[in-house]
Design a protein around this motif. Structure first.
Motif, PDB file in Angstrom:
ATOM      1  N   VAL A  31       0.839  -1.188   0.000  1.00  0.00           N
ATOM      2  CA  VAL A  31       0.000   0.000   0.000  1.00  0.00           C
ATOM      3  C   VAL A  31       0.876   1.240   0.000  1.00  0.00           C
ATOM      4  O   VAL A  31       1.773   1.398   0.844  1.00  0.00           O
ATOM      5  CB  VAL A  31      -0.934  -0.003   1.235  1.00  0.00           C
ATOM      6  CG1 VAL A  31      -1.670   1.332   1.341  1.00  0.00           C
ATOM      7  CG2 VAL A  31      -1.920  -1.161   1.146  1.00  0.00           C
ATOM      8  N   VAL A  32       0.639   2.138  -0.963  1.00  0.00           N
ATOM      9  CA  VAL A  32       1.363   3.408  -1.045  1.00  0.00           C
ATOM     10  C   VAL A  32       0.694   4.435  -0.153  1.00  0.00           C
ATOM     11  O   VAL A  32       1.337   5.117   0.642  1.00  0.00           O
ATOM     12  CB  VAL A  32       1.415   3.911  -2.499  1.00  0.00           C
ATOM     13  CG1 VAL A  32       2.096   5.268  -2.576  1.00  0.00           C
ATOM     14  CG2 VAL A  32       2.127   2.900  -3.393  1.00  0.00           C
ATOM     15  N   THR A  33      -0.611   4.546  -0.277  1.00  0.00           N
ATOM     16  CA  THR A  33      -1.392   5.440   0.574  1.00  0.00           C
ATOM     17  C   THR A  33      -2.816   4.915   0.619  1.00  0.00           C
ATOM     18  O   THR A  33      -3.246   4.190  -0.287  1.00  0.00           O
ATOM     19  CB  THR A  33      -1.351   6.896   0.055  1.00  0.00           C
ATOM     20  OG1 THR A  33      -2.028   7.760   0.991  1.00  0.00           O
ATOM     21  CG2 THR A  33      -2.031   7.028  -1.302  1.00  0.00           C
ATOM     22  N   SER A  34      -3.546   5.246   1.665  1.00  0.00           N
ATOM     23  CA  SER A  34      -4.887   4.667   1.824  1.00  0.00           C
ATOM     24  C   SER A  34      -5.879   5.703   2.331  1.00  0.00           C
ATOM     25  O   SER A  34      -5.495   6.760   2.851  1.00  0.00           O
ATOM     26  CB  SER A  34      -4.841   3.472   2.778  1.00  0.00           C
ATOM     27  OG  SER A  34      -4.406   3.868   4.065  1.00  0.00           O
ATOM     28  N   ARG A  35      -7.140   5.362   2.184  1.00  0.00           N
ATOM     29  CA  ARG A  35      -8.244   6.197   2.665  1.00  0.00           C
ATOM     30  C   ARG A  35      -9.302   5.281   3.276  1.00  0.00           C
ATOM     31  O   ARG A  35      -9.420   4.126   2.922  1.00  0.00           O
ATOM     32  CB  ARG A  35      -8.875   6.996   1.518  1.00  0.00           C
ATOM     33  CG  ARG A  35      -7.937   7.888   0.736  1.00  0.00           C
ATOM     34  CD  ARG A  35      -7.535   9.122   1.525  1.00  0.00           C
ATOM     35  NE  ARG A  35      -6.754  10.037   0.698  1.00  0.00           N
ATOM     36  CZ  ARG A  35      -5.431   9.965   0.528  1.00  0.00           C
ATOM     37  NH1 ARG A  35      -4.754   8.991   1.121  1.00  0.00           N
ATOM     38  NH2 ARG A  35      -4.797  10.846  -0.232  1.00  0.00           N
ATOM     39  N   ARG A  36     -10.094   5.852   4.160  1.00  0.00           N
ATOM     40  CA  ARG A  36     -11.205   5.114   4.741  1.00  0.00           C
ATOM     41  C   ARG A  36     -12.370   6.088   4.917  1.00  0.00           C
ATOM     42  O   ARG A  36     -12.177   7.231   5.335  1.00  0.00           O
ATOM     43  CB  ARG A  36     -10.824   4.515   6.101  1.00  0.00           C
ATOM     44  CG  ARG A  36     -11.916   3.657   6.738  1.00  0.00           C
ATOM     45  CD  ARG A  36     -11.533   3.296   8.181  1.00  0.00           C
ATOM     46  NE  ARG A  36     -10.386   2.423   8.251  1.00  0.00           N
ATOM     47  CZ  ARG A  36     -10.468   1.114   8.444  1.00  0.00           C
ATOM     48  NH1 ARG A  36     -11.635   0.532   8.599  1.00  0.00           N
ATOM     49  NH2 ARG A  36      -9.371   0.387   8.510  1.00  0.00           N
ATOM     50  N   ARG A  37     -13.565   5.610   4.592  1.00  0.00           N
ATOM     51  CA  ARG A  37     -14.754   6.425   4.840  1.00  0.00           C
ATOM     52  C   ARG A  37     -15.931   5.510   5.122  1.00  0.00           C
ATOM     53  O   ARG A  37     -15.908   4.322   4.780  1.00  0.00           O
ATOM     54  CB  ARG A  37     -15.059   7.340   3.656  1.00  0.00           C
ATOM     55  CG  ARG A  37     -15.428   6.641   2.367  1.00  0.00           C
ATOM     56  CD  ARG A  37     -15.705   7.647   1.244  1.00  0.00           C
ATOM     57  NE  ARG A  37     -14.587   8.543   1.044  1.00  0.00           N
ATOM     58  CZ  ARG A  37     -14.526   9.471   0.092  1.00  0.00           C
ATOM     59  NH1 ARG A  37     -15.541   9.600  -0.750  1.00  0.00           N
ATOM     60  NH2 ARG A  37     -13.487  10.258  -0.039  1.00  0.00           N
ATOM     61  N   ALA A  38     -16.952   6.062   5.741  1.00  0.00           N
ATOM     62  CA  ALA A  38     -18.146   5.281   6.056  1.00  0.00           C
ATOM     63  C   ALA A  38     -18.845   4.868   4.769  1.00  0.00           C
ATOM     64  O   ALA A  38     -18.915   5.637   3.804  1.00  0.00           O
ATOM     65  CB  ALA A  38     -19.090   6.087   6.935  1.00  0.00           C
ATOM     66  N   THR A  39     -19.320   3.634   4.731  1.00  0.00           N
ATOM     67  CA  THR A  39     -20.143   3.192   3.602  1.00  0.00           C
ATOM     68  C   THR A  39     -21.394   4.051   3.562  1.00  0.00           C
ATOM     69  O   THR A  39     -22.048   4.239   4.590  1.00  0.00           O
ATOM     70  CB  THR A  39     -20.518   1.714   3.760  1.00  0.00           C
ATOM     71  OG1 THR A  39     -19.311   0.940   3.854  1.00  0.00           O
ATOM     72  CG2 THR A  39     -21.330   1.217   2.580  1.00  0.00           C
ATOM     73  N   GLY A 292      -8.415  -7.124   2.220  1.00  0.00           N
ATOM     74  CA  GLY A 292      -9.372  -6.929   1.133  1.00  0.00           C
ATOM     75  C   GLY A 292      -8.829  -6.036   0.040  1.00  0.00           C
ATOM     76  O   GLY A 292      -8.950  -6.340  -1.158  1.00  0.00           O
ATOM     77  N   CYS A 293      -8.209  -4.924   0.431  1.00  0.00           N
ATOM     78  CA  CYS A 293      -7.634  -4.015  -0.562  1.00  0.00           C
ATOM     79  C   CYS A 293      -6.481  -4.659  -1.311  1.00  0.00           C
ATOM     80  O   CYS A 293      -6.371  -4.524  -2.536  1.00  0.00           O
ATOM     81  CB  CYS A 293      -7.160  -2.728   0.127  1.00  0.00           C
ATOM     82  SG  CYS A 293      -8.457  -1.501   0.385  1.00  0.00           S
ATOM     83  N   LEU A 294      -5.619  -5.363  -0.589  1.00  0.00           N
ATOM     84  CA  LEU A 294      -4.495  -6.022  -1.261  1.00  0.00           C
ATOM     85  C   LEU A 294      -4.992  -7.094  -2.223  1.00  0.00           C
ATOM     86  O   LEU A 294      -4.464  -7.247  -3.330  1.00  0.00           O
ATOM     87  CB  LEU A 294      -3.551  -6.628  -0.224  1.00  0.00           C
ATOM     88  CG  LEU A 294      -2.691  -5.622   0.545  1.00  0.00           C
ATOM     89  CD1 LEU A 294      -1.974  -6.306   1.702  1.00  0.00           C
ATOM     90  CD2 LEU A 294      -1.688  -4.932  -0.374  1.00  0.00           C
ATOM     91  N   GLY A 295      -6.030  -7.821  -1.817  1.00  0.00           N
ATOM     92  CA  GLY A 295      -6.600  -8.826  -2.711  1.00  0.00           C
ATOM     93  C   GLY A 295      -7.241  -8.205  -3.935  1.00  0.00           C
ATOM     94  O   GLY A 295      -7.091  -8.707  -5.061  1.00  0.00           O
ATOM     95  N   ALA A 296      -7.971  -7.103  -3.734  1.00  0.00           N
ATOM     96  CA  ALA A 296      -8.570  -6.396  -4.873  1.00  0.00           C
ATOM     97  C   ALA A 296      -7.491  -5.905  -5.819  1.00  0.00           C
ATOM     98  O   ALA A 296      -7.638  -5.953  -7.048  1.00  0.00           O
ATOM     99  CB  ALA A 296      -9.416  -5.224  -4.376  1.00  0.00           C
ATOM    100  N   ALA A 297      -6.374  -5.441  -5.254  1.00  0.00           N
ATOM    101  CA  ALA A 297      -5.260  -4.980  -6.085  1.00  0.00           C
ATOM    102  C   ALA A 297      -4.640  -6.136  -6.865  1.00  0.00           C
ATOM    103  O   ALA A 297      -4.333  -6.000  -8.062  1.00  0.00           O
ATOM    104  CB  ALA A 297      -4.203  -4.313  -5.206  1.00  0.00           C
ATOM    105  N   LEU A 298      -4.450  -7.281  -6.212  1.00  0.00           N
ATOM    106  CA  LEU A 298      -3.892  -8.442  -6.905  1.00  0.00           C
ATOM    107  C   LEU A 298      -4.797  -8.892  -8.052  1.00  0.00           C
ATOM    108  O   LEU A 298      -4.311  -9.257  -9.132  1.00  0.00           O
ATOM    109  CB  LEU A 298      -3.688  -9.593  -5.918  1.00  0.00           C
ATOM    110  CG  LEU A 298      -2.564  -9.415  -4.896  1.00  0.00           C
ATOM    111  CD1 LEU A 298      -2.630 -10.516  -3.848  1.00  0.00           C
ATOM    112  CD2 LEU A 298      -1.199  -9.393  -5.568  1.00  0.00           C
ATOM    113  N   MET A 299      -6.126  -8.852  -7.825  1.00  0.00           N
ATOM    114  CA  MET A 299      -7.063  -9.199  -8.892  1.00  0.00           C
ATOM    115  C   MET A 299      -6.893  -8.263 -10.086  1.00  0.00           C
ATOM    116  O   MET A 299      -6.881  -8.700 -11.248  1.00  0.00           O
ATOM    117  CB  MET A 299      -8.507  -9.111  -8.370  1.00  0.00           C
ATOM    118  CG  MET A 299      -8.902 -10.211  -7.420  1.00  0.00           C
ATOM    119  SD  MET A 299     -10.481  -9.854  -6.585  1.00  0.00           S
ATOM    120  CE  MET A 299     -11.473  -9.292  -7.951  1.00  0.00           C
TER     121      MET A 299
END
Length: 306
Positions: A31-39, A292-299
């Motif tokens: 991960v280079v940079t990340s964000r999080r927000r409420a669904t 989850g994010c790493l898996g989405a990135a690998l996909m």
């Protein structure tokens, strides 16, 4: 040497959306940079797939501007029943959509190639390539969060369909949002543990971690709720052991942060239930809420590499 790809990955959860700009190859990613927000939620507490698409488009734009490199693709994962071949969110009990064409709309809105998949399978893919499950041939990777599902690695390959261990009937009889009764996640998900403690005591808590702390303090109501959760999880794992005979079950998600408070009684209860089945080793996931994010990135990287 494989070319480093830059992708935006978004993991849509029942409570939060986690997004990251990820740099990597099919075997290494960071991960280079990340964000999080409420669904996104409406005034009635529900969400819509269109609101989720809007939020993802905003996150892609924001994260794409965080690096001097061009972004190669987008990877998005969601909970529920997913048609990965056609990029459709078929059904989500927690978020409420049916047959929604996520991949098509996101590709149109972002102008980038979009990979779309199941959040738990993506997390399982990441744990198998980068984390605790690396090197295992037959393993069940089960994150426990707002809901419960499992990624099934069989013969070293990720099984694309199935894995809804949160919706196997373990006999407690309580109704589930999916329409069935007795589902594991109705008493054992992080959300269920918080909800059941609140209902039992009248003291509102919003996270299973609060209940875990109360268990450590010897609160009898917390202990009872925790016991029910462990029993349901053990019975769900027993079903997986009976059908699949995995070497290990890797537990992830928020509840796994409880560590030995979860693993030790779960191992004990599973040992009590095992009759003839191969008893799987119980392990804790390594990647935390980045899985989850790493898996989405690998996909997304896999799709770009073809």
């Amino acid at each position: 040497m494989a070319r480093t790809r830059y992708v935006v990955a978004v993991d849509v959860g029942g409570t939060d959306m986690k997004a990251a700009l990820v740099a990597g190859t099919s075997t290494e990613a960071a991960v280079v940079t990340s964000r999080r927000r409420a669904t996104p939620r409406g005034e009635d507490g529900t969400t819509t797939a269109h609101a989720v698409v809007d939020a993802i488009v905003e996150l892609v734009a924001e994260l794409s501007g965080a690096v001097d490199h061009a972004v190669d693709a987008v990877g998005v994962v969601v909970p529920g029943v997913v048609d990965e071949d056609n990029g459709i969110g078929v059904f989500s009990a927690n978020l409420g959509w049916r047959d929604f064409p996520f991949r098509l709309l996101l590709a149109e809105r972002t102008g980038l190639p979009v990979s779309f998949g199941h959040d738990v399978r993506a997390g399982g893919l990441a744990e198998h390539r980068l984390g605790t499950a690396k090197g295992l041939t037959d393993v069940v990777i089960m994150p426990i969060g707002t809901g419960i599902a499992a990624a099934l690695m069989i013969g070293g390959r990720l099984h694309v369909h199935g894995g809804e261990l949160g919706h196997v009937d373990v006999g407690h009889g309580e109704p589930c949002g999916c329409g069935q009764r007795g589902c594991v996640e109705t008493v054992a998900s992080s959300a269920a543990i918080a909800r059941r403690y609140s209902a039992r005591t009248g003291k509102q808590v919003d996270r299973a971690s609060v209940v875990a702390d109360l268990v450590r303090q010897g609160d009898p109501d917390a202990v009872a709720v925790w016991h029910d959760a462990v029993d349901a999880l053990a019975k769900g794992i027993l079903i997986a052991a009976t059908l699949l005979g995995p070497e290990a079950v890797v537990l992830g998600g928020g509840l796994a942060l409880a560590g030995d408070l979860l693993i030790e009684p779960l191992r004990k209860r599973l040992t009590e239930l095992i009759v003839f089945q191969r008893q799987p080793e119980l392990l804790l996931a390594a990647l935390g809420d980045e899985a989850g994010c790493l898996g989405a990135a690998l996909m997304a990287i896999d799709a770009v590499e073809g």
